[in-house]
Design a protein around this motif. Structure first.
Motif: not given
Length: 72
Positions: A52-56
């Protein structure tokens, strides 16, 4: 992080997001006795907390239009 500190924050954001996605891939692929510090919680929760943080980060770095994304 060096790219961010050198004021190439878009490239740094993409690289940091990519590193989180690599960590998620390693967390899924490696057996439990070899994951080391990538294993903090359950496997599913760890992968979600990396993806999730990687994609964001990647989406934010790509969609903000000010500045360049090239490596030059």
């Amino acid at each position: 992080m060096v790219r961010v500190l050198m004021e190439h924050w878009r490239q740094g954001g993409v690289l940091l997001g990519g590193a989180l996605l690599v960590a998620a891939t390693l967390r899924v692929a490696l057996p439990p006795d070899e994951v080391g510090l990538l294993a903090i919680r359950s496997r599913v929760l760890d992968v979600v907390c990396y993806v999730v943080p990687g994609v964001v980060l990647i989406l934010l770095a790509i969609t903000i239009t000010r500045g360049q994304l090239t490596l030059a």
